[in-house]
Enzyme design. Structure first.
Site, short mmCIF file in Angstrom:
data_model
loop_
_atom_site.label_atom_id
_atom_site.label_comp_id
_atom_site.label_asym_id
_atom_site.label_seq_id
_atom_site.Cartn_x
_atom_site.Cartn_y
_atom_site.Cartn_z
N VAL A 17 0.85 -1.19 0.00
CA VAL A 17 0.00 0.00 0.00
C VAL A 17 0.88 1.24 0.00
CG1 VAL A 17 -1.88 1.22 1.15
CG2 VAL A 17 -1.72 -1.28 1.34
N ASP A 35 -10.00 -12.08 9.26
CA ASP A 35 -8.75 -11.49 9.75
C ASP A 35 -9.10 -10.19 10.47
OD1 ASP A 35 -6.13 -10.94 10.29
OD2 ASP A 35 -5.57 -10.41 8.24
#
Length: 495
Positions: free
Chosen positions: A154, A280
Site C-alpha cells: 500500500v 482477519d
C-alpha cells in the site's frame, strides 16, 4: 564472503520492492475503454477468465487459481437470502462476468452502455463516478510507502496535487508471491492467484456501501515485471489505527471509534450479501478517516455460514474464551458470522476503549455493554441499540441529570475575552500542552474546574466536537486576560 551474500540479499529485496512500486505507479497503463453497445467476453488470458486445465506438477496451482476464481464469481453474483435487505439500484455491479447482453437488452435511459475491454485486458469493471484510472496516477506526487501484508503493498500518493489516495497492488516481494514462486516457479500464475484477492476486495468494496467501509475510487491495469495487466486499486486514504495513541485520546473520540465499529458490524450482519464476517479481524485491518473508523481490508471476508448437524459443530475458539452456538434446523450455526465479529470487537476494542475515563454516570451502562458482548449474551442488534442510547444520553446532556454535584465556588463571567497562557496539563485532553476538554454546558465546565485543584478559570471557545459539545480551555490563573470576540472567560472568585 558473508558481506557479499548480505549485499546480494539486500539487492534482491530492493529489486522486489522497486518492482512493486513500478507496478503501482510508473509503467504506462491502459485507460478505460471507450463505451460500446455490446461488451464482448474477456479475452483469453484475462485475469477473470477461468483457468485452463493443466496437468503435471502445476495441477495444484491451477486448482488453487480455479478455486479463487470461483470465489470471486461467488461474491460477484451472490444475493442475500430472502428476508434480507435487497440490493439498491445504485449499488451497481463492480465486474461484469456474466455473458454480455445485446443493446436491446440493456436498461432504459438510466443504463450505461457497456465497455469493451482492450486487447489483453482484464474483464470490464463498472464503477460509479468519480472514476479514477491510469491517467490519474501517472503524474502523482508525494509517493510514500505505507506498508504491506502477505499479499498487498500500500502506498500513499497525491493526485493532481489535491487528492490524497491509497494505491494498492500485489506485492511482488510479499509472502504470497515469494512462497508461490518457490513452490511452482511461475511468476505469472502466482501473480494471478494473488491478484484474485484484490479483485475480491474490489467487489466487496463496491457492493458493501456504508459510511464505515473504505471508498473505492477506481483502478488501473498496467504492465509490470513482464506480466501484462497487473492491477492497481485507488481507494480512500485513512490513517493507521494505533491503539496506544487511541488510549491517550479523549473518551469521546474513543467512544466514536467503538460506535463506528458497531455500526459497521450491524451493517455487515444485514448486508446485501447476507451476514459478512471478517476472518482477519485485527486493528490493522481498519483505518481512521475524519475521526470515523473504516474497514480497509476485505480480501479475507466471508459470507459462508458454517454447516452443522449438532451444537458441537458450532464451536468458536478464541485465545481467552470458547463458545458453542446453537445449530439451526436448517443445519447452519446460528449467527456465527455475527457473533465472531462481535466478540472480536469486544476483545480488540471495547475492553480498552469504552469504559476508561468515561463520565461516571455512563459507566454502569458501558460496563453492561462490555460484559454482555464479552459473554455474547447480546447480538449485534442489541449492542448497536445500547451504544446509540449512550450517544443520545451524552449528546443531550441527560447523563448529567442524575448527578448530585453542587458548585464549590462562584465564577465571574467575562464576555469576549480569553486567557492566552496559564495552561496546565490534564488527561485526556484535546491539546497536548494544555487542558482542553469538551462540555455540554457551562455547569459541566464549572464542575470540571471544581474537580481540579489547579483550575482557577476556564475559557469557552467557539469550537465543537463531533457530538456538538463545546471545547473549553481550563486555566491555572487569570492574571492576563485578552479581548477575543469569539470566546467567553469564567474566573473563579471564591474557593
Amino acid at each position: 564472503m558473508r558481506r557479499r551474500k548480505t549485499a546480494v540479499a539486500v539487492g534482491c529485496c530492493l529489486a522486489f520492492l522497486l518492482g512493486t512500486l513500478l507496478n503501482v505507479l510508473f509503467i504506462p497503463g491502459s485507460e478505460h475503454p471507450p463505451p460500446r453497445d455490446v461488451a464482448p467476453p474477456s479475452p483469453p488470458g484475462s485475469l477473470l477468465d477461468p483457468p485452463e486445465e493443466e496437468g503435471g506438477g502445476r495441477a495444484t496451482l491451477t486448482q488453487q487459481i480455479r478455486e479463487r476464481y470461483e470465489e470471486v464469481l461467488h461474491y460477484r453474483q451472490h444475493r442475500a437470502a430472502a428476508g434480507r435487505r435487497p440490493l439498491r439500484p445504485r449499488e451497481r455491479r463492480l465486474m461484469d462476468l456474466a455473458p454480455p447482453r445485446t443493446s436491446a437488452e440493456q436498461p432504459g435511459p438510466r443504463g450505461r452502455a457497456a465497455a469493451e475491454p482492450r486487447a489483453g485486458a482484464s474483464a470490464e469493471l463498472s464503477l460509479e463516478p468519480p472514476l479514477l484510472g491510469c491517467r490519474d496516477i501517472r503524474n502523482v506526487s508525494g509517493v510514500q510507502y505505507l506498508g504491506s501484508g502477505y499479499t498487498k503493498a500500500v502506498y500513499k500518493a497525491v493526485l493532481n496535487r489535491t487528492l490524497a489516495v491509497a494505491l494498492k497492488a500485489v506485492d511482488f516481494g510479499g509472502h504470497d508471491i515469494a512462497h508461490c514462486v518457490r513452490q511452482f516457479s511461475s511468476l505469472g500464475d502466482c501473480y494471478r492467484l494473488a491478484a484474485y484477492k484484490i479483485v475480491k476486495e474490489m467487489i466487496l468494496l463496491q457492493r458493501l456501501r456504508h459510511a464505515n467501509v473504505l471508498q473505492l475510487y477506481g483502478y488501473c491495469y498496467q504492465d509490470s515485471n513482464d506480466i501484462p495487466d497487473t492491477l492497481t486499486t485507488i481507494t480512500e486514504l485513512g490513517s493507521p489505527l494505533e491503539m496506544i495513541q487511541l488510549l491517550q485520546t479523549s473518551w469521546e473520540d474513543r467512544f466514536r471509534i467503538c460506535l463506528s465499529l458497531v455500526r459497521l458490524l450491524h451493517y455487515l450482519a444485514h448486508s446485501p450479501l447476507g451476514s459478512v464476517t471478517l476472518l482477519d479481524f485485527r486493528p490493522r485491518q481498519f483505518v481512521i478517516v475524519d475521526g470515523e473508523l473504516k474497514v480497509t481490508d476485505l480480501d479475507d471476508a466471508s459470507i459462508e455460514e458454517s454447516s452443522c448437524t449438532s451444537n458441537s459443530d458450532c464451536f468458536m475458539e478464541f485465545p481467552a474464551r470458547n463458545f458453542t452456538l446453537p445449530c439451526s434446523v436448517e443445519g447452519r450455526c446460528q449467527s456465527m458470522n455475527e457473533k465472531r465479529n462481535l466478540y472480536n470487537a469486544y476483545r480488540f476494542f471495547f475492553t480498552y476503549l469504552l469504559p476508561h475515563s468515561a463520565p461516571s454516570s455512563l459507566r454502569p451502562l458501558l460496563d453492561k455493554i462490555v460484559n454482555a458482548t464479552g459473554e455474547l449474551h447480546w447480538g449485534i442488534d442489541e449492542t448497536a441499540a445500547q451504544l446509540e442510547r449512550v450517544l443520545n444520553l451524552y449528546k443531550s446532556g441527560e447523563y448529567l441529570q442524575n448527578t448530585t454535584w453542587m458548585p464549590k465556588a462562584e465564577y465571574r463571567r467575562v464576555p469576549e475575552a480569553f486567557i492566552p497562557d496559564e495552561n496546565y496539563r490534564c488527561w485526556p485532553s484535546y491539546h497536548h500542552k494544555g487542558c482542553l476538554l469538551s462540555v455540554f454546558d457551562v455547569n459541566e465546565a464549572i464542575e470540571i474546574c471544581d474537580s481540579y485543584s489547579q483550575c482557577k478559570a476556564f475559557v469557552l471557545t467557539n469550537q465543537t466536537t463531533w457530538t456538538g459539545r463545546q471545547l473549553v480551555f481550563f486555566k491555572m490563573a487569570s492574571n492576563h486576560i485578552m479581548p477575543d470576540p469569539d470566546k467567553i472567560t469564567y474566573v473563579k472568585v471564591t474557593d
